[in-house]
Design a protein around this motif. Structure first.
Motif, mmCIF file in Angstrom:
data_model
loop_
_atom_site.group_PDB
_atom_site.id
_atom_site.type_symbol
_atom_site.label_atom_id
_atom_site.label_comp_id
_atom_site.label_asym_id
_atom_site.label_seq_id
_atom_site.Cartn_x
_atom_site.Cartn_y
_atom_site.Cartn_z
ATOM 1 N N GLN A 245 0.844 -1.204 0.000
ATOM 2 C CA GLN A 245 0.000 0.000 0.000
ATOM 3 C C GLN A 245 0.875 1.248 0.000
ATOM 4 O OE1 GLN A 245 -3.546 0.365 0.575
ATOM 5 N NE2 GLN A 245 -4.170 -1.745 0.927
ATOM 6 N N LEU A 246 1.926 1.236 0.812
ATOM 7 C CA LEU A 246 2.823 2.392 0.865
ATOM 8 C C LEU A 246 3.498 2.632 -0.482
ATOM 9 C CD1 LEU A 246 4.505 1.869 4.379
ATOM 10 C CD2 LEU A 246 2.713 3.499 3.776
ATOM 11 N N TYR A 247 3.809 1.552 -1.188
ATOM 12 C CA TYR A 247 4.439 1.717 -2.508
ATOM 13 C C TYR A 247 3.471 2.363 -3.492
ATOM 14 C CZ TYR A 247 6.150 0.464 -7.135
ATOM 15 O OH TYR A 247 6.549 0.503 -8.452
ATOM 16 N N PHE A 248 2.237 1.895 -3.524
ATOM 17 C CA PHE A 248 1.257 2.459 -4.445
ATOM 18 C C PHE A 248 0.935 3.921 -4.101
ATOM 19 C CE2 PHE A 248 -0.188 -2.070 -5.182
ATOM 20 C CZ PHE A 248 0.295 -2.119 -6.481
ATOM 21 N N LYS A 249 1.043 4.268 -2.825
ATOM 22 C CA LYS A 249 0.737 5.635 -2.405
ATOM 23 C C LYS A 249 1.931 6.569 -2.507
ATOM 24 C CE LYS A 249 -2.824 3.992 0.777
ATOM 25 N NZ LYS A 249 -3.241 3.812 2.201
ATOM 26 N N GLY A 250 3.074 6.046 -2.971
ATOM 27 C CA GLY A 250 4.238 6.879 -3.177
ATOM 28 C C GLY A 250 5.078 7.125 -1.948
ATOM 29 N N GLU A 251 4.760 6.448 -0.839
ATOM 30 C CA GLU A 251 5.537 6.642 0.379
ATOM 31 C C GLU A 251 6.730 5.689 0.451
ATOM 32 O OE1 GLU A 251 3.159 6.889 3.942
ATOM 33 O OE2 GLU A 251 1.418 7.556 2.794
ATOM 34 N N LEU A 252 6.701 4.646 -0.328
ATOM 35 C CA LEU A 252 7.847 3.740 -0.469
ATOM 36 C C LEU A 252 8.286 3.859 -1.925
ATOM 37 C CD1 LEU A 252 8.155 0.169 0.996
ATOM 38 C CD2 LEU A 252 8.992 0.685 -1.288
ATOM 39 N N LEU B 170 8.475 -5.176 -6.065
ATOM 40 C CA LEU B 170 7.882 -3.978 -6.659
ATOM 41 C C LEU B 170 7.441 -4.266 -8.099
ATOM 42 C CD1 LEU B 170 10.253 -1.119 -5.395
ATOM 43 C CD2 LEU B 170 8.169 -2.013 -4.359
ATOM 44 N N ALA B 171 8.219 -5.064 -8.827
ATOM 45 C CA ALA B 171 7.838 -5.424 -10.194
ATOM 46 C C ALA B 171 6.556 -6.258 -10.184
ATOM 47 C CB ALA B 171 8.980 -6.191 -10.864
ATOM 48 N N TRP B 172 6.415 -7.162 -9.223
ATOM 49 C CA TRP B 172 5.181 -7.935 -9.116
ATOM 50 C C TRP B 172 3.978 -7.030 -8.867
ATOM 51 C CZ3 TRP B 172 7.551 -12.063 -5.325
ATOM 52 C CH2 TRP B 172 8.283 -12.995 -6.076
ATOM 53 N N LEU B 173 4.151 -6.054 -7.986
ATOM 54 C CA LEU B 173 3.052 -5.129 -7.705
ATOM 55 C C LEU B 173 2.648 -4.355 -8.956
ATOM 56 C CD1 LEU B 173 4.148 -3.727 -4.210
ATOM 57 C CD2 LEU B 173 2.212 -5.227 -4.683
ATOM 58 N N ASP B 174 3.641 -3.892 -9.697
ATOM 59 C CA ASP B 174 3.338 -3.162 -10.926
ATOM 60 C C ASP B 174 2.601 -4.061 -11.924
ATOM 61 O OD1 ASP B 174 4.503 -0.840 -9.984
ATOM 62 O OD2 ASP B 174 6.473 -1.311 -10.825
#
Length: 430
Positions: free
Chosen positions: A151-158, A174-178
């Protein structure tokens, strides 16, 4: 002749008067400037405070949910022991296959993917299979929040730009999330779960429902005790009690109690209600009792002020037509003072809603994962929930701390607005 000659006969006096007027006008302008500057500074600090909370907490209301189809593999589920199946691993393995990845012999790859998928999905599968074992061998679709770090990655905090050894998720994760987001498996929506869930050890599953219900139950007890007792005590002291040293002593002590630090009431509640009377610790009942003691002096002071504001002519007119003292007070004076009484009561409850220190002393700092089951059951409240989340080690809890503060501020603003509206609606000017 003397009056006409005064301006020319005493030019120094006129100059002195004009100088004094000019000086006084300058002082008034400076005072107004200082007052406006003070207001600007105060509003600036308020804007910075609220702005900081909003900036930190608004992202909580955006939730990233993962929707995945899950095949309930009969080879991995025992009908006699459904709970023994590892549905989290089953979801991770099937999601890996959709990503075009394969697990290694040690299960490292699937373990890394499980760090992105909330265990809420596994619980959903378990619940459905337990309720309907015929689902074994079929495919079902479940949806749940992405893990907190995702969630933090999608929100730009990570950020991906951060060195890999300085963040919790590596480049592969991160590649999996994308890829999951590109496939449509992850979508953003309003975080209704924040209002429909209670506290949890998993940040993405934590909500404020239990704290809101606990606060409401506690305030109900506070209002039921503090308002009737406070209004009756104030009415007796103002209208019936003989004036003298004893009543003056009581008035001084009430004013002093209103200024006592709130943590002292927590110590009193711990000693009297828990250790002596045996009231259950960390319950809305003991919290309401403690806050009722704290709100009582404020209710008494506000009620006495409202009673004093009623003109003596009301009392004299009622007594003049044959009403008794009691009838005069309860049929005429108290109803006319009720707008002030209601305003003071609501403001005292709003103050009690934001208290934390006395509740910490009576054990309401405990972890409560659900909604309170009753007035004597374990519960938490919004201020304590803020305290717990702010001291949590998980970074994702910090944004939820700010969001919970916004919820608390909303309730307090509503209560203060209600007090203002009631006063304006029912207030009478004499």
């Amino acid at each position: 002749m003397t009056d006409a000659a005064l301006p020319t006969a005493q030019p120094s006096l006129r100059a002195a008067v004009e100088a004094r007027l000019k000086k006084r006008h300058a002082e008034e302008m400076r005072f107004r400037l200082y007052g406006r500057l003070a207001i600007v500074v105060a509003l600036s600090f308020l804007a910075v405070l609220v702005g900081r909370i909003v900036v930190q907490g608004y992202s909580t209301f955006v939730d990233y949910k993962m929707t995945v189809p899950v095949y309930i593999d009969p080879a991995r589920v025992d009908r006699a022991d459904v709970a023994g199946a590892n549905f989290d691993l089953m979801i991770a393995d099937q999601t890996l296959a959709r990503l075009g990845e394969k697990d290694d012999e040690y299960g490292t790859t699937s373990g890394k993917l499980m760090e992105l998928i909330s265990n809420d999905l596994g619980f959903q599968v378990l619940k459905q299979v337990r309720d309907n074992p015929d689902l074994i061998g079929k495919t079902i679709t479940v949806s749940g929040p992405v893990k907190a770090d995702g969630q933090l990655y999608f929100k730009g905090e990570l950020k991906r730009s951060t060195p890999q050894d300085e963040r919790k998720l590596d480049n592969q994760q991160l590649a999996w999330l994308d890829k999951l987001k590109a496939q449509g498996a992850v979508k953003s929506e309003f975080n209704t779960g924040f209002f429909t869930r209670s506290d949890s050890t998993e940040p993405e599953q934590a909500g404020v429902l239990g704290a809101v219900v606990g606060s409401a139950m506690m305030l109900l007890i506070t209002a039921a005790l503090a308002i009737p007792i406070g209004v009756l005590a104030a009415t007796y002291l103002e209208e019936f009690a003989p004036k003298g040293r004893f009543s003056d002593l009581i008035e001084v002590n009430i004013n002093n109690l209103a200024a006592v630090p709130s943590i002292v009431y927590g110590l009193l509640g711990l000693a009297v209600f828990i250790n002596w009377l045996g009231v259950p610790r960390s319950s809305p009942l003991v919290g309401g009792l403690v806050l009722a003691l704290m709100a009582l002096p404020t209710v008494i002071i506000a009620t006495r002020s409202a009673l004093k504001a009623v003109p003596p002519s009301i009392r004299e007119a009622a007594l003049g037509v044959g009403a008794s003292k009691t009838q005069t007070v309860f049929h005429h004076v108290l109803p006319l003072a009720m707008p002030g009484v209601m305003t003071g009561s609501i403001l005292s409850l709003a103050h009690a809603l934001g208290e934390t220190a006395p509740l910490l002393m009576i054990g309401m700092v405990s972890f409560v994962p659900g909604v309170p089951e009753g007035f004597t059951g374990a519960a938490t409240v919004l201020p304590v929930q803020v305290f717990i989340w702010e001291n949590a080690s998980e970074r994702a809890f910090h944004e939820r701390t700010a969001a919970a503060i916004l919820v608390l501020l909303t309730f307090m603003i509503i209560m203060n607005l209600a007090a203002i509206l009631l006063r304006r609606r029912f207030e009478r000017r004499w």
